[in-house]
Design a protein around this motif. Structure first.
Motif, PDB file in Angstrom:
ATOM      1  N   GLN A  82       0.845  -1.219   0.000  1.00 17.95           N
ATOM      2  CA  GLN A  82       0.000   0.000   0.000  1.00 17.95           C
ATOM      3  C   GLN A  82       0.873   1.260   0.000  1.00 17.95           C
ATOM      4  OE1 GLN A  82      -2.821   0.276   3.213  1.00 17.95           O
ATOM      5  NE2 GLN A  82      -3.774   2.121   2.390  1.00 17.95           N
ATOM      6  N   LEU A  83       1.928   1.271   0.810  1.00 18.21           N
ATOM      7  CA  LEU A  83       2.851   2.428   0.840  1.00 18.21           C
ATOM      8  C   LEU A  83       3.411   2.686  -0.556  1.00 18.21           C
ATOM      9  CD1 LEU A  83       5.008   1.975   4.102  1.00 18.21           C
ATOM     10  CD2 LEU A  83       3.529   3.923   3.546  1.00 18.21           C
ATOM     11  N   VAL A  84       3.835   1.618  -1.219  1.00 12.18           N
ATOM     12  CA  VAL A  84       4.445   1.755  -2.556  1.00 12.18           C
ATOM     13  C   VAL A  84       3.416   2.264  -3.558  1.00 12.18           C
ATOM     14  CG1 VAL A  84       5.439   0.448  -4.485  1.00 12.18           C
ATOM     15  CG2 VAL A  84       6.260   0.053  -2.150  1.00 12.18           C
ATOM     16  N   GLN A  85       2.204   1.733  -3.463  1.00 12.56           N
ATOM     17  CA  GLN A  85       1.142   2.149  -4.410  1.00 12.56           C
ATOM     18  C   GLN A  85       0.835   3.647  -4.267  1.00 12.56           C
ATOM     19  OE1 GLN A  85      -1.869  -0.675  -3.317  1.00 12.56           O
ATOM     20  NE2 GLN A  85      -1.307  -2.144  -4.932  1.00 12.56           N
ATOM     21  N   GLU A  86       0.974   4.163  -3.032  1.00 17.60           N
ATOM     22  CA  GLU A  86       0.576   5.560  -2.766  1.00 17.60           C
ATOM     23  C   GLU A  86       1.687   6.574  -3.037  1.00 17.60           C
ATOM     24  OE1 GLU A  86      -2.542   4.364   0.845  1.00 17.60           O
ATOM     25  OE2 GLU A  86      -0.585   5.273   1.291  1.00 17.60           O
ATOM     26  N   SER A  87       2.893   6.098  -3.424  1.00 15.35           N
ATOM     27  CA  SER A  87       4.012   7.049  -3.538  1.00 15.35           C
ATOM     28  C   SER A  87       4.592   7.108  -4.954  1.00 15.35           C
ATOM     29  CB  SER A  87       5.135   6.654  -2.570  1.00 15.35           C
ATOM     30  OG  SER A  87       6.222   7.556  -2.699  1.00 15.35           O
ATOM     31  N   ASP A  88       5.092   8.289  -5.317  1.00 16.87           N
ATOM     32  CA  ASP A  88       5.837   8.390  -6.598  1.00 16.87           C
ATOM     33  C   ASP A  88       7.209   9.007  -6.342  1.00 16.87           C
ATOM     34  OD1 ASP A  88       4.261  11.477  -7.839  1.00 16.87           O
ATOM     35  OD2 ASP A  88       5.386  10.981  -6.004  1.00 16.87           O
ATOM     36  N   ASN A  89       7.680   8.791  -5.111  1.00 24.15           N
ATOM     37  CA  ASN A  89       9.025   9.306  -4.802  1.00 24.15           C
ATOM     38  C   ASN A  89       9.699   8.321  -3.849  1.00 24.15           C
ATOM     39  OD1 ASN A  89      11.342  10.598  -4.087  1.00 24.15           O
ATOM     40  ND2 ASN A  89      10.359  12.351  -3.095  1.00 24.15           N
ATOM     41  N   ILE A  90      10.033   7.163  -4.406  1.00 26.25           N
ATOM     42  CA  ILE A  90      10.607   6.065  -3.627  1.00 26.25           C
ATOM     43  C   ILE A  90      12.090   5.947  -3.956  1.00 26.25           C
ATOM     44  CG2 ILE A  90      10.521   3.565  -3.160  1.00 26.25           C
ATOM     45  CD1 ILE A  90       7.611   3.625  -4.309  1.00 26.25           C
ATOM     46  N   VAL A  91      12.906   5.719  -2.951  1.00 25.07           N
ATOM     47  CA  VAL A  91      14.341   5.431  -3.149  1.00 25.07           C
ATOM     48  C   VAL A  91      14.635   4.087  -2.483  1.00 25.07           C
ATOM     49  CG1 VAL A  91      16.700   6.156  -2.520  1.00 25.07           C
ATOM     50  CG2 VAL A  91      15.038   7.846  -3.324  1.00 25.07           C
ATOM     51  N   PHE A  92      15.410   3.263  -3.185  1.00 23.21           N
ATOM     52  CA  PHE A  92      15.802   1.955  -2.654  1.00 23.21           C
ATOM     53  C   PHE A  92      17.287   1.956  -2.331  1.00 23.21           C
ATOM     54  CE2 PHE A  92      15.332  -2.475  -1.816  1.00 23.21           C
ATOM     55  CZ  PHE A  92      16.512  -3.092  -2.213  1.00 23.21           C
ATOM     56  N   PHE A  93      17.608   1.441  -1.155  1.00 24.37           N
ATOM     57  CA  PHE A  93      19.006   1.303  -0.719  1.00 24.37           C
ATOM     58  C   PHE A  93      19.236  -0.181  -0.434  1.00 24.37           C
ATOM     59  CE2 PHE A  93      22.918   2.926   1.206  1.00 24.37           C
ATOM     60  CZ  PHE A  93      23.291   1.887   2.055  1.00 24.37           C
ATOM     61  N   GLY A  94      20.123  -0.835  -1.233  1.00 24.81           N
ATOM     62  CA  GLY A  94      20.224  -2.287  -1.075  1.00 24.81           C
ATOM     63  C   GLY A  94      21.625  -2.818  -0.889  1.00 24.81           C
ATOM     64  N   GLY A  95      21.677  -4.104  -0.546  1.00 25.62           N
ATOM     65  CA  GLY A  95      22.951  -4.794  -0.332  1.00 25.62           C
ATOM     66  C   GLY A  95      22.903  -6.207  -0.878  1.00 25.62           C
ATOM     67  N   ALA A  96      23.859  -6.999  -0.419  1.00 22.28           N
ATOM     68  CA  ALA A  96      24.086  -8.330  -1.001  1.00 22.28           C
ATOM     69  C   ALA A  96      22.875  -9.247  -0.897  1.00 22.28           C
ATOM     70  CB  ALA A  96      25.290  -8.971  -0.318  1.00 22.28           C
ATOM     71  N   GLY A  97      21.999  -8.964   0.064  1.00 22.68           N
ATOM     72  CA  GLY A  97      20.808  -9.806   0.220  1.00 22.68           C
ATOM     73  C   GLY A  97      19.858  -9.707  -0.951  1.00 22.68           C
ATOM     74  N   VAL A  98      20.020  -8.659  -1.783  1.00 21.46           N
ATOM     75  CA  VAL A  98      19.171  -8.524  -2.976  1.00 21.46           C
ATOM     76  C   VAL A  98      19.626  -9.535  -4.043  1.00 21.46           C
ATOM     77  CG1 VAL A  98      18.480  -6.941  -4.846  1.00 21.46           C
ATOM     78  CG2 VAL A  98      18.717  -6.087  -2.510  1.00 21.46           C
ATOM     79  N   SER A  99      20.924  -9.870  -4.028  1.00 23.80           N
ATOM     80  CA  SER A  99      21.464 -10.751  -5.076  1.00 23.80           C
ATOM     81  C   SER A  99      21.628 -12.210  -4.657  1.00 23.80           C
ATOM     82  CB  SER A  99      22.820 -10.210  -5.570  1.00 23.80           C
ATOM     83  OG  SER A  99      22.614  -8.965  -6.239  1.00 23.80           O
ATOM     84  N   THR A 100      21.364 -12.521  -3.387  1.00 24.46           N
ATOM     85  CA  THR A 100      21.509 -13.945  -2.982  1.00 24.46           C
ATOM     86  C   THR A 100      20.514 -14.805  -3.760  1.00 24.46           C
ATOM     87  OG1 THR A 100      19.999 -13.490  -1.130  1.00 24.46           O
ATOM     88  CG2 THR A 100      22.377 -13.548  -0.645  1.00 24.46           C
ATOM     89  N   GLU A 101      19.361 -14.215  -4.091  1.00 21.72           N
ATOM     90  CA  GLU A 101      18.355 -15.007  -4.832  1.00 21.72           C
ATOM     91  C   GLU A 101      18.741 -15.147  -6.303  1.00 21.72           C
ATOM     92  OE1 GLU A 101      15.066 -13.438  -1.627  1.00 21.72           O
ATOM     93  OE2 GLU A 101      14.644 -13.107  -3.731  1.00 21.72           O
ATOM     94  N   SER A 102      19.839 -14.478  -6.695  1.00 22.11           N
ATOM     95  CA  SER A 102      20.384 -14.669  -8.048  1.00 22.11           C
ATOM     96  C   SER A 102      21.584 -15.611  -7.991  1.00 22.11           C
ATOM     97  CB  SER A 102      20.799 -13.309  -8.634  1.00 22.11           C
ATOM     98  OG  SER A 102      19.653 -12.487  -8.771  1.00 22.11           O
ATOM     99  N   GLY A 103      21.809 -16.209  -6.803  1.00 23.41           N
ATOM    100  CA  GLY A 103      22.896 -17.186  -6.667  1.00 23.41           C
ATOM    101  C   GLY A 103      24.222 -16.589  -6.249  1.00 23.41           C
ATOM    102  N   ILE A 104      24.216 -15.310  -5.865  1.00 22.37           N
ATOM    103  CA  ILE A 104      25.473 -14.668  -5.413  1.00 22.37           C
ATOM    104  C   ILE A 104      25.447 -14.613  -3.886  1.00 22.37           C
ATOM    105  CG2 ILE A 104      26.899 -12.591  -5.507  1.00 22.37           C
ATOM    106  CD1 ILE A 104      25.655 -11.931  -8.215  1.00 22.37           C
ATOM    107  N   PRO A 105      26.376 -15.349  -3.221  1.00 19.01           N
ATOM    108  CA  PRO A 105      26.347 -15.362  -1.753  1.00 19.01           C
ATOM    109  C   PRO A 105      26.553 -13.956  -1.185  1.00 19.01           C
ATOM    110  CG  PRO A 105      28.094 -16.812  -2.619  1.00 19.01           C
ATOM    111  CD  PRO A 105      27.521 -16.081  -3.777  1.00 19.01           C
ATOM    112  N   ASP A 106      25.966 -13.717  -0.005  1.00 18.72           N
ATOM    113  CA  ASP A 106      26.240 -12.407   0.619  1.00 18.72           C
ATOM    114  C   ASP A 106      27.511 -12.559   1.437  1.00 18.72           C
ATOM    115  OD1 ASP A 106      23.619 -12.742   3.190  1.00 18.72           O
ATOM    116  OD2 ASP A 106      25.609 -13.641   2.998  1.00 18.72           O
ATOM    117  N   PHE A 107      27.755 -11.625   2.339  1.00 19.06           N
ATOM    118  CA  PHE A 107      29.050 -11.610   3.040  1.00 19.06           C
ATOM    119  C   PHE A 107      28.933 -12.151   4.464  1.00 19.06           C
ATOM    120  CE2 PHE A 107      31.346  -9.403  -0.197  1.00 19.06           C
ATOM    121  CZ  PHE A 107      30.392  -8.646  -0.861  1.00 19.06           C
ATOM    122  N   ARG A 108      27.856 -11.714   5.168  1.00 25.53           N
ATOM    123  CA  ARG A 108      27.837 -11.951   6.622  1.00 25.53           C
ATOM    124  C   ARG A 108      26.768 -12.943   7.089  1.00 25.53           C
ATOM    125  NH1 ARG A 108      29.151  -6.947   5.208  1.00 25.53           N
ATOM    126  NH2 ARG A 108      31.198  -6.185   5.872  1.00 25.53           N
TER     127      ARG A 108
END
Ligand code: APR
Length: 238
Positions: free
Chosen positions: A9-35
């Motif tokens: 709902q938050l995402v649907q209501e906004s047009d000014n979103i910023v994403f800040f990400g790390g290795a956990g975004v890519s683990t599902e692509s088969g790239i291990p994270d660090f910690r």
């Protein structure tokens, strides 16, 4: 309404979103994270990985550095995951202003995101230390030992190693997007490494969303915390 519904709902209501990400975004692509328990830093090597991917180690033992780097830091066949794709979709819809990532895998751009701020650089960019000629990832993968330029100089990945500073222009861009964001979504990062982790203190809104499998030191600061797999959460947006 559960937290994932609140997130949608938050995402649907906004047009000014910023994403800040790390290795956990890519683990599902088969790239291990660090910690994470099975992350890169919890595997056994002659030296601690944080030592190997440091500036001084690169200068003193380039052969050893490149052996580790090519074996453990390059995933040229990795494909964007649900989160990468959902963020690219939000950008196309004009809802997401920027992806700020600590990752160096280039998967956000592969998913179609165009405004990606890479705080720690990218394995897709490599430069000769002497003549600054650009080389792609294939040159690194196909080189025996330390990759060398035609001019005789050594080729270095455009990746921020430990002991190296972040690009001030990149940092400034990231701070501006975070300062002006309506919603800041932090995902797949332990927020353990500075200055990257400190950037989130510039957020001035009251819609700070933290999506991470494990707890982070900033959970208490978030307006919405979802301790779950980030792909499962973002699949609700596709
Ligand atoms: N969904 C949600 N969270 C996940 C998932 C997932 N599928 N997979 C892993 N995580 C979480 C882990 O629980 C962990 O808290 O992502 C976090 C990843 O944290 P780190 O491994 O510390 O990676 P990151 O925060 O990106 O590290 C920052 O450290 O070594 C430096 O330069 C390197 O950019 C890196 C920086």
């Amino acid at each position: 309404m559960d937290n994932i519904d609140k997130f949608v709902q938050l995402v649907q209501e906004s047009d000014n979103i910023v994403f800040f990400g790390g290795a956990g975004v890519s683990t599902e692509s088969g790239i291990p994270d660090f910690r994470s328990p099975d992350g890169l830093y919890n595997q056994k090597y002659k030296y601690p990985p944080e030592t190997i991917i440091s500036h001084s180690f690169y200068q003193r033992y380039p052969e050893e550095f490149y052996r580790f780097y090519k074996d453990k830091m390059l995933y040229p066949d990795a494909k964007p995951g649900i989160t990468h794709l959902a963020l690219a979709k939000l950008e196309k819809e004009g809802k997401l202003k920027a992806v700020i990532t600590q990752n160096i895998d280039g998967l956000h751009q592969k998913a179609g995101s165009s405004n990606v701020i890479e705080l720690h650089g990218s394995v897709l960019r490599n430069y000769c230390e002497r003549c600054h000629k650009f080389y792609g990832i294939d040159k690194i993968i196909n080189s025996e030992g330390v990759p060398m330029c035609e001019c005789g100089g050594r080729i270095k990945p455009d990746v921020v190693l430990y002991e190296e500073g972040l690009d001030s222009y990149v940092l400034e861009k990231a701070v501006n997007y975070i300062k002006n964001a309506d919603i800041l979504i932090i995902g797949g990062t332990s927020l353990a490494v500075y200055p990257a982790a400190g950037l989130i203190d510039y957020y001035r809104g009251n819609k700070l969303v933290l999506i991470n499998k494990s707890e982070t030191s900033r959970d208490a600061h978030a307006n919405l915390v979802i301790n779950d797999a980030i792909g499962k959460v973002f699949s609700q947006l596709l």
